[in-house]
Design an enzyme around this catalytic site. Structure first.
Site, PDB file in Angstrom:
ATOM      1  N   CYS A   1       5.905  -0.404   7.613  1.00 45.39           N
ATOM      2  CA  CYS A   1       5.543   0.799   6.862  1.00 45.39           C
ATOM      3  C   CYS A   1       6.752   1.254   6.062  1.00 45.39           C
ATOM      4  CB  CYS A   1       5.108   1.906   7.826  1.00 45.39           C
ATOM      5  SG  CYS A   1       4.645   3.439   6.988  1.00 45.39           S
ATOM      6  N   LEU A   2       6.527   1.609   4.807  1.00 42.15           N
ATOM      7  CA  LEU A   2       7.628   2.075   3.954  1.00 42.15           C
ATOM      8  C   LEU A   2       8.232   3.367   4.502  1.00 42.15           C
ATOM      9  CD1 LEU A   2       6.019   1.374   0.454  1.00 42.15           C
ATOM     10  CD2 LEU A   2       7.862   0.078   1.558  1.00 42.15           C
TER      11      LEU A   2
ATOM     12  N   HIS B   1      -2.431   7.369   7.378  1.00 40.48           N
ATOM     13  CA  HIS B   1      -1.426   8.238   6.746  1.00 40.48           C
ATOM     14  C   HIS B   1      -2.063   9.547   6.278  1.00 40.48           C
ATOM     15  CE1 HIS B   1       2.354   6.044   6.601  1.00 40.48           C
ATOM     16  NE2 HIS B   1       1.805   4.968   6.053  1.00 40.48           N
TER      17      HIS B   1
ATOM     18  N   GLY C   1       0.835  -1.197   0.000  1.00 42.95           N
ATOM     19  CA  GLY C   1       0.000   0.000   0.000  1.00 42.95           C
ATOM     20  C   GLY C   1       0.862   1.236   0.000  1.00 42.95           C
TER      21      GLY C   1
ATOM     22  N   GLN D   1       2.855   9.915   1.950  1.00 40.14           N
ATOM     23  CA  GLN D   1       4.201   9.345   2.018  1.00 40.14           C
ATOM     24  C   GLN D   1       5.110   9.828   0.897  1.00 40.14           C
ATOM     25  OE1 GLN D   1       2.387   5.201   2.436  1.00 40.14           O
ATOM     26  NE2 GLN D   1       4.282   4.945   3.572  1.00 40.14           N
TER      27      GLN D   1
ATOM     28  N   HIS E   1      -4.472   1.329   7.734  1.00 39.73           N
ATOM     29  CA  HIS E   1      -3.111   1.869   7.822  1.00 39.73           C
ATOM     30  C   HIS E   1      -2.941   3.069   6.873  1.00 39.73           C
ATOM     31  CE1 HIS E   1       1.444   1.106   7.989  1.00 39.73           C
ATOM     32  NE2 HIS E   1       1.323   1.884   6.923  1.00 39.73           N
ATOM     33  N   GLU E   2      -3.460   2.934   5.641  1.00 40.88           N
ATOM     34  CA  GLU E   2      -3.300   4.007   4.644  1.00 40.88           C
ATOM     35  C   GLU E   2      -4.163   5.222   4.975  1.00 40.88           C
ATOM     36  OE1 GLU E   2      -0.832   3.529   3.005  1.00 40.88           O
ATOM     37  OE2 GLU E   2      -0.690   1.356   2.959  1.00 40.88           O
TER      38      GLU E   2
END
Ligand code: GNR
Ligand code: NI
Length: 168
Positions: free
Chosen positions: A91-92, A137, A46, A51, A133-134
């Site tokens: 997480c990236l 963000h 994702g 991000q 999660h997204e």
């Protein structure tokens, strides 16, 4: 198409609240395409626009191993939450850190797709976790915010060092 740079915690820009998309223009679709390319290359399941330092409500997700289910959510809203589950999340924007996080088990989400059409999706399993999660963000929230302040501080210090040594 382009690979976009991903911001890393504790970069304060990750705390920006994303604004809704008023109209799904070709420029927005270009962003979606670049986000898919960036997510697949990372690789991740994702990616939220936050991000890549674009503060608009755009998310891309594909939880499959063969890139067979690309999903795009514009202006997503969770309309139902059911149950509880935990997952070891990564997480990236918080590289090499994995922690067990509690989330709703099943959700219903409403959003616009890449063509600007409204759709509703019921999700459970990893997809439901990833959507939550997204959407976090887009609100400027990270999974490390669910950890104790001490744990979060330790992670921030470690990544801050890495960020500095990588900065040109
Ligand atoms: O690639 C990712 N894997 C992942 C694993 C468990 C829970 C959430 C995620 S999302 C993450 C990509 C990312 O950082 N998206 O914001
Ligand atoms: Ni993330």
């Amino acid at each position: 198409m382009a690979i976009l740079d991903i911001l890393h915690f504790p970069d304060p820009r990750l705390r920006t609240e994303a604004k809704p998309i008023k109209q799904v223009t070709p420029k927005v679709q270009q962003l979606v395409d670049d986000m898919f390319e960036t997510m697949y290359k990372a690789p991740g399941i994702g990616l939220a626009a936050t991000q890549v330092n674009v503060h608009r409500q755009v998310i891309v997700i594909d939880t499959t191993e063969d890139k067979s289910n690309p999903l795009c959510f514009i202006n997503p809203k969770i309309t139902q939450l059911q149950g509880d589950t935990t997952y070891d999340e990564g997480c990236l924007s918080v590289p090499s850190i994995y922690e067990t996080i509690h989330r709703a088990e099943k959700i219903t989400v409403e959003a616009l797709n890449r063509e600007g059409e409204t759709f509703t999706l019921e999700a459970d399993g990893l997809l439901a976790i990833c959507i939550q999660h997204e959407i976090d963000h887009l609100k400027g929230k990270l999974f490390v915010d669910y950890l104790s302040p001490l744990k979060r501080q330790r992670i921030a210090k470690r990544l801050d060092k890495q960020n500095r040594s990588k900065a040109a």
